[in-house]
Each structure stands twice: as structure tokens, then as C-alpha cells.
Design a protein around this motif. Sequence first.
Motif, PDB file in Angstrom:
ATOM      1  N   ILE A 387      79.475  -0.366  -8.994  1.00 39.98           N
ATOM      2  CA  ILE A 387      78.803  -1.620  -8.647  1.00 39.98           C
ATOM      3  C   ILE A 387      77.764  -1.998  -9.700  1.00 39.98           C
ATOM      4  O   ILE A 387      77.659  -3.160 -10.128  1.00 39.98           O
ATOM      5  CB  ILE A 387      78.146  -1.498  -7.255  1.00 39.98           C
ATOM      6  N   LEU A 388      76.972  -0.985 -10.144  1.00 38.82           N
ATOM      7  CA  LEU A 388      75.893  -1.270 -11.085  1.00 38.82           C
ATOM      8  C   LEU A 388      76.412  -1.670 -12.465  1.00 38.82           C
ATOM      9  O   LEU A 388      75.808  -2.508 -13.137  1.00 38.82           O
ATOM     10  CB  LEU A 388      74.974  -0.049 -11.210  1.00 38.82           C
ATOM     11  N   THR A 389      77.514  -1.084 -12.897  1.00 45.90           N
ATOM     12  CA  THR A 389      78.058  -1.412 -14.219  1.00 45.90           C
ATOM     13  C   THR A 389      78.960  -2.638 -14.189  1.00 45.90           C
ATOM     14  O   THR A 389      79.219  -3.250 -15.229  1.00 45.90           O
ATOM     15  CB  THR A 389      78.860  -0.231 -14.787  1.00 45.90           C
ATOM     16  N   GLY A 390      79.473  -2.980 -12.992  1.00 45.28           N
ATOM     17  CA  GLY A 390      80.391  -4.093 -12.890  1.00 45.28           C
ATOM     18  C   GLY A 390      81.712  -3.847 -13.597  1.00 45.28           C
ATOM     19  O   GLY A 390      82.395  -4.797 -14.010  1.00 45.28           O
ATOM     20  N   TRP A 391      82.085  -2.594 -13.753  1.00 50.16           N
ATOM     21  CA  TRP A 391      83.307  -2.209 -14.444  1.00 50.16           C
ATOM     22  C   TRP A 391      84.521  -2.694 -13.656  1.00 50.16           C
ATOM     23  O   TRP A 391      84.695  -2.354 -12.484  1.00 50.16           O
ATOM     24  CB  TRP A 391      83.341  -0.699 -14.589  1.00 50.16           C
ATOM     25  N   ALA A 392      85.370  -3.493 -14.290  1.00 47.39           N
ATOM     26  CA  ALA A 392      86.511  -4.086 -13.582  1.00 47.39           C
ATOM     27  C   ALA A 392      87.459  -3.024 -13.040  1.00 47.39           C
ATOM     28  O   ALA A 392      88.042  -3.184 -11.957  1.00 47.39           O
ATOM     29  CB  ALA A 392      87.262  -5.038 -14.510  1.00 47.39           C
ATOM     30  N   ASP A 393      87.659  -1.948 -13.803  1.00 53.59           N
ATOM     31  CA  ASP A 393      88.559  -0.879 -13.371  1.00 53.59           C
ATOM     32  C   ASP A 393      87.813   0.288 -12.719  1.00 53.59           C
ATOM     33  O   ASP A 393      88.360   1.385 -12.579  1.00 53.59           O
ATOM     34  CB  ASP A 393      89.351  -0.345 -14.569  1.00 53.59           C
ATOM     35  N   GLY A 394      86.589   0.028 -12.307  1.00 53.33           N
ATOM     36  CA  GLY A 394      85.768   1.116 -11.755  1.00 53.33           C
ATOM     37  C   GLY A 394      86.236   1.658 -10.429  1.00 53.33           C
ATOM     38  O   GLY A 394      85.757   2.704  -9.978  1.00 53.33           O
ATOM     39  N   ALA A 395      87.192   0.994  -9.767  1.00 49.05           N
ATOM     40  CA  ALA A 395      87.685   1.468  -8.471  1.00 49.05           C
ATOM     41  C   ALA A 395      88.316   2.846  -8.582  1.00 49.05           C
ATOM     42  O   ALA A 395      88.360   3.599  -7.595  1.00 49.05           O
ATOM     43  CB  ALA A 395      88.693   0.474  -7.892  1.00 49.05           C
ATOM     44  N   SER A 396      88.812   3.208  -9.769  1.00 47.73           N
ATOM     45  CA  SER A 396      89.453   4.520  -9.933  1.00 47.73           C
ATOM     46  C   SER A 396      88.461   5.665  -9.745  1.00 47.73           C
ATOM     47  O   SER A 396      88.853   6.772  -9.354  1.00 47.73           O
ATOM     48  CB  SER A 396      90.086   4.633 -11.321  1.00 47.73           C
ATOM     49  N   ALA A 397      87.180   5.416 -10.018  1.00 49.87           N
ATOM     50  CA  ALA A 397      86.193   6.489  -9.912  1.00 49.87           C
ATOM     51  C   ALA A 397      86.035   6.983  -8.464  1.00 49.87           C
ATOM     52  O   ALA A 397      86.210   8.178  -8.199  1.00 49.87           O
ATOM     53  CB  ALA A 397      84.861   6.022 -10.493  1.00 49.87           C
ATOM     54  N   MET A 399      88.051   6.504  -6.032  1.00 52.00           N
ATOM     55  CA  MET A 399      89.364   6.980  -5.604  1.00 52.00           C
ATOM     56  C   MET A 399      89.550   8.445  -5.978  1.00 52.00           C
ATOM     57  O   MET A 399      89.944   9.281  -5.152  1.00 52.00           O
ATOM     58  CB  MET A 399      90.466   6.150  -6.265  1.00 52.00           C
ATOM     59  N   MET A 400      89.259   8.771  -7.231  1.00 54.85           N
ATOM     60  CA  MET A 400      89.435  10.144  -7.690  1.00 54.85           C
ATOM     61  C   MET A 400      88.429  11.079  -7.038  1.00 54.85           C
ATOM     62  O   MET A 400      88.724  12.249  -6.794  1.00 54.85           O
ATOM     63  CB  MET A 400      89.299  10.212  -9.216  1.00 54.85           C
ATOM     64  N   LEU A 426      94.431  15.357 -17.841  1.00 51.72           N
ATOM     65  CA  LEU A 426      94.403  14.982 -19.260  1.00 51.72           C
ATOM     66  C   LEU A 426      95.754  15.294 -19.913  1.00 51.72           C
ATOM     67  O   LEU A 426      96.264  14.494 -20.709  1.00 51.72           O
ATOM     68  CB  LEU A 426      93.277  15.734 -19.976  1.00 51.72           C
ATOM     69  N   VAL A 427      96.331  16.433 -19.548  1.00 54.66           N
ATOM     70  CA  VAL A 427      97.667  16.763 -20.059  1.00 54.66           C
ATOM     71  C   VAL A 427      98.671  15.712 -19.593  1.00 54.66           C
ATOM     72  O   VAL A 427      99.529  15.259 -20.367  1.00 54.66           O
ATOM     73  CB  VAL A 427      98.093  18.171 -19.590  1.00 54.66           C
ATOM     74  N   SER A 428      98.552  15.304 -18.323  1.00 48.91           N
ATOM     75  CA  SER A 428      99.441  14.255 -17.803  1.00 48.91           C
ATOM     76  C   SER A 428      99.288  12.965 -18.598  1.00 48.91           C
ATOM     77  O   SER A 428     100.280  12.293 -18.910  1.00 48.91           O
ATOM     78  CB  SER A 428      99.139  13.986 -16.324  1.00 48.91           C
ATOM     79  N   GLY A 501      92.254   5.505 -17.766  1.00 46.92           N
ATOM     80  CA  GLY A 501      92.040   6.934 -17.954  1.00 46.92           C
ATOM     81  C   GLY A 501      90.572   7.283 -18.068  1.00 46.92           C
ATOM     82  O   GLY A 501      90.106   8.287 -17.510  1.00 46.92           O
ATOM     83  N   LEU A 502      89.813   6.452 -18.756  1.00 47.37           N
ATOM     84  CA  LEU A 502      88.380   6.690 -18.897  1.00 47.37           C
ATOM     85  C   LEU A 502      87.686   6.611 -17.543  1.00 47.37           C
ATOM     86  O   LEU A 502      86.812   7.420 -17.224  1.00 47.37           O
ATOM     87  CB  LEU A 502      87.787   5.669 -19.872  1.00 47.37           C
ATOM     88  N   THR A 503      88.080   5.617 -16.747  1.00 46.40           N
ATOM     89  CA  THR A 503      87.490   5.486 -15.412  1.00 46.40           C
ATOM     90  C   THR A 503      87.766   6.722 -14.573  1.00 46.40           C
ATOM     91  O   THR A 503      86.898   7.197 -13.830  1.00 46.40           O
ATOM     92  CB  THR A 503      88.060   4.253 -14.688  1.00 46.40           C
ATOM     93  N   PHE A 504      88.980   7.239 -14.693  1.00 43.56           N
ATOM     94  CA  PHE A 504      89.330   8.445 -13.943  1.00 43.56           C
ATOM     95  C   PHE A 504      88.401   9.596 -14.316  1.00 43.56           C
ATOM     96  O   PHE A 504      87.861  10.290 -13.447  1.00 43.56           O
ATOM     97  CB  PHE A 504      90.782   8.840 -14.208  1.00 43.56           C
TER      98      PHE A 504
END
Length: 686
Positions: A387-397, A399-400, A426-428, A501-504
Motif C-alpha cells: 500500500i505504501l509503495t503503490g507497487w502495481a504488482d505488489g499483490a504477490s507479496a 500472497m506469498m 529462484l531455481v524455478s 519475480g521481484l515482488t515474490f
Amino acid sequence: MTATRPSFLVRHADIIFSLKTFLAAVMTLLFALAMDLPRPYWALATVYIASQPLAGATRSKAFFRVAGTLIGACASVVLVPNLVNSPELLSLGLALWVGLCLYISLLDKTPRGYMFMLAGYTAALIGFPSVSEPSLIFDTAVSRSEEIILGILCASIVSTIVLPRSVGPAVSAQVDSWLARARKVSQQVLAGHGTDQATRELRLKLAADIVDLDMLSYHLAYDRNVSRDTPRWLRALRLRMLTLLPLLSSIADRLAALGEDARTSQPKLMALVDDLSRWIGSGMERDPADELRATISAQLPVLHGGSSWNEIMIVSLLMRMRELVDISQDCRALSQAIARGGRPDGARLMFRPEAGVAPVRHVDHGMALWSAGGAILAILMCCAFWILTGWADGASAPMMAAVGCSFFAQMDDPSVGLRNFAKWTLVSMIIVALYLFAILPGISNVEVLLVALAPPFLLFGLLIARPSTFFIGMILAANTASLMALQATYSADFASFANGGLTFFVGTEISTITILLARSVGAEWSVRRLMRKGWTALAFAAESRGNRDRAAFAGLMLNRIGLLAPRLAAMPDSKLSQIDSLRELRVGLNIVDLRRARHHLSPATLAAIDAMLDELAADFRRYEGGAMPGALLTRIDHALAEAMTETRDDARGDALIGLVGIRRGLFPDAAAYRPEHLSNAGSVAA
């Protein structure tokens, strides 16, 4: 040809499982593409998550996965539309839902607990990505359910039809292995090595293996190739397996108490011990068992008010030897019945445990609540970052965070599991990047696609088939299928892939740090907590009246010992590994037996026993390890003196056996009981 086929299936079981799973995955992907499902890769990942080497295990996990998915989907449909305008409340709602489901799953030690865990993180997997388009939440939930159910159906059909591997033989093999090791321990105990550290460690390993057998036995109900009676015989066998361990510990203690000179002072008794050991090693046939019982009965001395401590110990040993004969013979008959799917040989089973007692397992509400709280906190931290960063793909965080914290909640230190989870993911991602940007662009038809997917997914299947690499294989297969995100048309974008991947990894790292600070504990901390629970259970047993609860108490204590065993094995240099948990179990069983015998005792004996049990309960409620207070030994000896005056043989015998067991368990190095030592002492102050 027919005779060699089973050995071929067993010998190449890993390869066959991998081929079957890939076949189910191909079927699933083709059906999902033909049905135009929006995310066919969810169905593909589900095949590898739900598939198990045993057909019954696949069906049971499939059933609970369908139920958990539907519950989680419903929760997301309820929460997202109603709270989407308040991101903080929606984050809190989804986090609390995951925590609640995780808490319930940790209390349920059966495979059913997987359903609750899945219901929690499924809501997160559907809910968080749907925040940007809440109007589509229902369609997303429906498609998620359809794709998962499709994957489960394909996995179950292939597992059932194509060279199915039944749970029954696996259970039978595990039972045979356990009984073989139990026979070895029995012979070591009867040879006088029962107090050796190696024998104690092997008894602990047997307790841990019972816990593993419990998990495998749950799948029997879902295996169509297993006889209806097999679960019944397995329950009967399990109860005898539970009883055997403290029984062997008791026999070892009695032999140690009689001392090395028993060979010369009690030649007939020790010859009987040798005969029993040979019978156990030779196959435990029925006719020699009857002869052993007759010899045991002939050697039993009659206890009376003037019986010596040595006579009391001999009676206790002979009674335990009789139980060992009965249990050993029953175990042989029941294991044969399980192997062939029929009834046990012989007219009846010899050992008569308490009836109607359901398996009792250790449940730790405090740790379950703590783990759920850690998961809630990790999810909220990831949501705050999003929420604070407003990252569009931040939902993955978040979730994981929901998935990782749920998967590793049962570990003493979940952060270790989360680190491994990130490493293999990471291997995946490396594998997925190779396919998305080097292999898939040159593929124009589905046949070539399936051939291209075969190498990594066949390898993943081999890893899943082996217990030592199961976790690695499942992570690689599920994450590779999900991150590859196969669709009807190729649409890979490197920036989007890298961003996701970074969000994960951000989500995993935040979760790891949060769990490390708020939830992780060491194995020694968990061992102390389990031991303290055992001491509290002993106090409760001493305070209770103990009617028909012997088997329930044994089941609970042995389940805790089974949880202790792998932790103690991982910390051999700790002082805690020297504590004999089976000694405390023996004490507890003697307490329960003593409570049950109290109804036939005189008021004076009852008063002495109750005073002793009350003091024992108080001592164990403040116990922290080490020696018990000497005042308790005086209470026990006073109760022994009163019990020796009982006129009824059965009441006196039961009371003496129980008190001797408690005395030997708590004070193994104390001098022998001498009634004349208490003759001038009078009554012990209340």
C-alpha cells in the motif's frame, strides 16, 4: 510374467509415478485449453500438488483440496467486494481469515487439516490480485475452482486407473518394519540391555514411527483396493504398538532392579526370560506362547503383608512378561491380517485393552495461536509495503506470505523453510525464464509444447516420488507451472516477469524476517515445552479418578514422545536427550491403574494413596527436571505399607504393582522398600 510384475512396479515405482503424473498433467492442460479456461496453468500446478505415489493418498488429498478451494473461494467473494474501498480493512480481513484457517489446521493433526490450511491461503491467492478489479472476483473464484477441480480429477483418475499403487501394501510394509525393530528391542531388553542409551534411542525412534504410520493409515479409507476390515485391524494393532513401548521400558527397569546376581539367585526366572527372548526371535507361534503363559503363572508368588521387596519386583516383572507374550502374539496375528486383508488367525486376540477409546493426539493451542499470529503479522507487513509503495504488482507479496507461512507453520523455525522455499523458487524462475524467452517462442503447436515440457516435469515427478526430495519437487513443479503461466497464445514480457519475480522475493523476505523475529523458536525450546506438557499431564492423571482412560493417556503421551524423538535426535549433546520420557509414561500408566484399583481398597489405604497422588500432582506442576523431592518417596513408602495390610488379594496386588511402578519410575536409585523402616514412623502428616 505375472509373478514378476509386482516387483517391477515396486522397483520402478518412482519412474512410474513420474510418468503417470506427467500424463495427468498433459490431460489437464489439454482439457483446460479446450475448455478455454482463463488460467490453465493453475490446473497444471494442481496436478503436481495433489498427486501422491499412493492412489489412496492422492484421492484423500484431492478431496480435501477441492473442499478447501471452495471454502477459500467463497471467503474471497465475501471479503473483497465488501472491503475493497478500505484497503486496510481488506488486508486485515484476509490476514485474519488466513490466520483462523491456519490455527484450525494446526489443531487437526489428520490430513483433514490440509483442507483448512488451503481454505486460508486460497482466499489470499484469489483476493489480493482481485483488488484492482473487484467486480470480477466472482468470475475469478469460479475459474480458480474449475481449474483446480479439473487438475484434481485428472490426477485422481490417472492415479486410480493407470498402474495404481495401493496404500495397503505400504502400510503393511511399514508395520512389518516396525515390528521387526520392536522384536530387536524386546530381545535387547530381555538380555539386560534395556537401560542402555542405544536401546532407549531405538524405543524413541519406534514412538516417532507410530506417528508416521498414523498419517499413512488415514489414507486407507480412500483406497478401494483395501479390505473394509483393514482399518479396524490397524487400529487394534496401533493400540498394542502404543502399549508395547512403555511395557518394554517397565520390563527393562524390573530386570535392572533385580540386578546382575539374578542369574544365580533366580535361575528359573531368568531361564524363563531367555525362553521368552528366543520365542520372540523365532516368530512368536501360538503353541509356545501358551506354554510361556503357563510357566509364568506357575512362577508367580502370592503377595501378602510380609512379602519382600524382591518378591514384589518379581511379581511385577512376571505380570509384565505375560503382557509382552499377549501383545507380541497379537501383533503377529494382526500384521498378517493386514497383509492379506483377512481376519487374524486364532480364536481371539489375547491382550484386552480398554475398549472404546479413540486415538488421542497432542494438540498445542498456544503454539497454533502463535503460528497463526505470526502469519497474520507477516501478511499485514507485506500489505503495508504494498500500500505504501503503490507497487502495481505488489499483490504477490502478501500472497506469498500467506502460502509460505501456512506451509511451514509446523516447523520450530519456519524462517528456515521460507528460505528454502525462496531458494527453490529462484531455481524455478531460472527454468521458467529459459522456457519463456528461449524455448517457447519457437513452438507453434501443442504437440511440440508437450515434448518440450517433458524433461523438467518428469524430473519434478521423480523428486516428488521420493520422501527425501518431495518438498523440493513439489515447489519446483508448482512454481514452474504457475510462473510459466501457459496460455492459448504466447504473451511473455520480460519486464512483467522480472517485476513479478521481484515482488515474490520481497514478500518472502518480509515474511522471513517477520517470522524470524516474532515466531521462530529452537528445537530445544520445543522439547522443553513438550516435556512440560507431559509433566502437566502426569499431574492431571494423579488428580483424576482414572476410569478407563489408560489407553487414552498412553496414546497422548506416546504421541508427544513421537514428536520429541526427531527433535532429540537433532540435538544429541543436550542434557534434555538424557531424560527418559518413557519413564514418565510408565509412571502415568501406573497412576491410572492405581486410580482404577482404589475402589476395592480400605479407607486407610485410600487415604495414604490419595495423599501420595496429591503430593505427586503438586510436585509435577512445579517440576523442571532433575530429582523428585524426597518427601514424595516417603509418601509412596507409606502407601506401600498400608497396601501390604489389605486382605483382598486382587486389591492388594493391583495397589502394590501400581505403587511399585511409581516408586521405580520416580526413584530408580532409591534403596529397596523396607516396611520395618516405617513401622515406628507413624502416619505421614497430611
